[in-house]
Write an enzyme that holds these catalytic residues in place. Structure first.
Site, PDB file in Angstrom:
ATOM      1  N   ASN A   7       0.874  -1.176   0.000  1.00  0.00           N
ATOM      2  CA  ASN A   7       0.000   0.000   0.000  1.00  0.00           C
ATOM      3  C   ASN A   7       0.909   1.223   0.000  1.00  0.00           C
ATOM      4  O   ASN A   7       1.377   1.682   1.047  1.00  0.00           O
ATOM      5  CB  ASN A   7      -0.898  -0.023   1.237  1.00  0.00           C
ATOM      6  N   ARG A  90      -2.320  -1.721  -3.814  1.00  0.00           N
ATOM      7  CA  ARG A  90      -3.419  -0.770  -3.719  1.00  0.00           C
ATOM      8  C   ARG A  90      -3.153   0.351  -4.714  1.00  0.00           C
ATOM      9  O   ARG A  90      -2.076   0.946  -4.725  1.00  0.00           O
ATOM     10  CB  ARG A  90      -3.503  -0.172  -2.318  1.00  0.00           C
ATOM     11  N   HIS A 179     -11.618   4.897  -0.663  1.00  0.00           N
ATOM     12  CA  HIS A 179     -11.708   3.965   0.470  1.00  0.00           C
ATOM     13  C   HIS A 179     -12.569   2.754   0.121  1.00  0.00           C
ATOM     14  O   HIS A 179     -13.125   2.095   1.010  1.00  0.00           O
ATOM     15  CB  HIS A 179     -12.304   4.640   1.716  1.00  0.00           C
ATOM     16  N   LEU A 206     -13.678   6.403   9.223  1.00  0.00           N
ATOM     17  CA  LEU A 206     -13.174   7.594   9.886  1.00  0.00           C
ATOM     18  C   LEU A 206     -11.718   7.387  10.288  1.00  0.00           C
ATOM     19  O   LEU A 206     -11.414   6.615  11.195  1.00  0.00           O
ATOM     20  CB  LEU A 206     -14.006   7.919  11.143  1.00  0.00           C
ATOM     21  N   ARG A 238      -8.091  17.876   5.578  1.00  0.00           N
ATOM     22  CA  ARG A 238      -8.867  18.228   4.388  1.00  0.00           C
ATOM     23  C   ARG A 238     -10.208  18.834   4.780  1.00  0.00           C
ATOM     24  O   ARG A 238     -10.849  18.401   5.726  1.00  0.00           O
ATOM     25  CB  ARG A 238      -9.074  16.994   3.506  1.00  0.00           C
ATOM     26  N   ASP A 279      -4.547  15.247  15.032  1.00  0.00           N
ATOM     27  CA  ASP A 279      -4.751  13.968  15.705  1.00  0.00           C
ATOM     28  C   ASP A 279      -5.987  14.071  16.597  1.00  0.00           C
ATOM     29  O   ASP A 279      -6.030  14.891  17.519  1.00  0.00           O
ATOM     30  CB  ASP A 279      -3.513  13.611  16.533  1.00  0.00           C
ATOM     31  N   ILE A 328     -10.296   6.096  13.719  1.00  0.00           N
ATOM     32  CA  ILE A 328     -11.192   6.867  14.580  1.00  0.00           C
ATOM     33  C   ILE A 328     -12.501   6.122  14.798  1.00  0.00           C
ATOM     34  O   ILE A 328     -13.001   6.020  15.923  1.00  0.00           O
ATOM     35  CB  ILE A 328     -11.446   8.255  13.977  1.00  0.00           C
ATOM     36  N   GLU A 381      -7.812  -3.517   4.999  1.00  0.00           N
ATOM     37  CA  GLU A 381      -7.678  -3.291   3.567  1.00  0.00           C
ATOM     38  C   GLU A 381      -6.648  -4.227   2.944  1.00  0.00           C
ATOM     39  O   GLU A 381      -6.830  -4.711   1.823  1.00  0.00           O
ATOM     40  CB  GLU A 381      -7.291  -1.835   3.309  1.00  0.00           C
TER      41      GLU A 381
END
Length: 395
Positions: A7, A90, A179, A206, A238, A279, A328, A381
């Protein structure tokens, strides 16, 4: 069969080596700060954990370091590069050309390269990982698994923008979604948990990047990110959804260049722009101390998620489950609590005690009375990439 999953990010490289089909993790790790003198290499097996800081100036050097570690006589996992049967990569942006997992050949590489402009931070790094892996593991089959592929089922009326038709037909400007590997993995876990042939699920990913997907009977029907991963929910750095006129205002009234606007919205906005922290753990700690900016940012973030849940429940015409996943989503008790507050009209009722529990396994955190299941599902993933890579050669 041994499958190495890579990845590649713009300055990082995550990896896992699986024994398939048992899905056993033989090793895993991460290379951070690629391009710097103090890059960090982390490598873990059942017996060993190796960490060191060294200069790694590009992905080629990073992969060479990984291959040397895999072949190390004392702490390595393989005896020869030929022990790797498949390398699964990926790739973030597959456009409309790649609707499914693809074996990498020259045509695939040419088309991945042609999509650089749609994912300038990610596709070039993904492409470099492919070319280096081809050189290091020449006998392995190389496979691309695309973030955008799961979202190819989204109907045209949902993925198109209300702009002149030629911008889609000639320039492929539309919503692609991201995602997808994560949303696919957790939605399949949720469907299995529900035990229903037909299902209506909202998957909420998240992390530092955040997205939400409406999934009907296992197929994506809408998604929060758009042409790029900038759109939708508030993220670590973002902005998420924003009036496009803000961009014009920044340029014409405040004399921002296009590069400065891009940097502002991609790297200086979101939770970082609102609080000074990217964070979430720091933001939650500060909010608990009474930091107004941090508390407001949490309210803004969860309010945005609530709006998407409401709109996607309408799109799906009902709801069986919502899923929280990624760093998260899996670990923040507070974010889940704030998202689920005052959604009882949708049949969403959180059990506050269950919500406090920690686990690496799928768990339901809703009350018995809740009509909608509230699931916390750890994403994987890399495992999903490994599974899709193997399935490609089983068909």
């Amino acid at each position: 069969m041994q499958v190495l999953v890579l990845n590649s990010g713009s300055s990082s490289l995550k990896f896992q080596l699986f024994s398939m089909p048992a899905e056993t993790i033989l090793c895993s790790g991460l290379i951070e700060r690629i391009g710097m003198d103090d890059a960090k290499f982390i490598y873990k097996t059942e017996k060993d954990t190796i960490e060191h800081v060294t200069a790694i100036y590009n992905h080629k050097q990073g992969l060479e370091l990984l291959s040397h570690q895999l072949l190390d006589s004392e702490t390595g996992i393989i005896k020869s590069a030929s022990d790797i049967d498949i390398v699964g990569h990926r790739v973030v942006q597959g456009g409309a050309r790649f609707k499914e997992t693809t074996e990498i050949n020259q045509w695939a590489k040419d088309n991945i390269k042609d999509l650089f402009s749609l994912a300038p931070l990610h596709n070039p790094a993904n492409f470099e990982g492919i070319e280096v892996a081809e050189a290091i593991f020449p006998s392995a089959k190389q496979v691309a698994v695309f973030d955008t592929a799961f979202h190819q089922s989204i109907p045209e009326h949902a993925y198109r923008y209300a702009i002149p038709n030629n911008l889609l037909t000639e320039h492929k400007i539309r919503m692609y979604g991201f995602h997808g590997t994560s949303h696919k993995y957790v939605s399949e876990q949720a469907i299995h948990y529900l035990g229903k042939k037909e299902s209506k699920i909202i998957s909420i990913h998240l992390g530092n990047g955040c997205s939400i997907t409406a999934i009907k009977n296992g197929k994506a029907v809408d998604h929060s990110m758009g042409l790029t991963p900038l759109d939708g929910l508030i993220m670590g750095t973002r902005s998420g959804d924003i009036d496009p006129s803000v961009i014009f205002h920044l340029a014409s009234k405040l004399n921002y260049s296009l590069d400065e606007i891009n940097t502002l919205l991609q790297k200086k906005s979101g939770m970082l722009g609102l609080t000074g922290f990217s964070d979430l753990r720091e933001i939650e700690t500060e909010a608990a101390k009474g930091n107004r900016d941090c508390l407001l940012a949490l309210q803004m973030n969860t309010y945005r998620i609530k709006k998407y849940i409401g709109s996607y429940a309408a799109v799906l015409n009902g709801l069986d489950a919502i899923v929280f996943t990624a760093g998260i989503g899996e670990n923040s008790e507070l974010m889940r609590k704030m998202v689920c507050e005052d959604l009882d009209f949708l049949g969403i009722n959180l059990d506050t005690e269950k919500n406090k529990e920690r686990s690496k396994l799928l768990r339901a955190v809703n009350t018995i009375e809740s009509k909608v299941k509230i699931l916390v599902i750890p994403t994987n993933e890399e495992l999903e990439i490994a599974k899709q890579s193997v399935q490609l050669f089983e068909n």
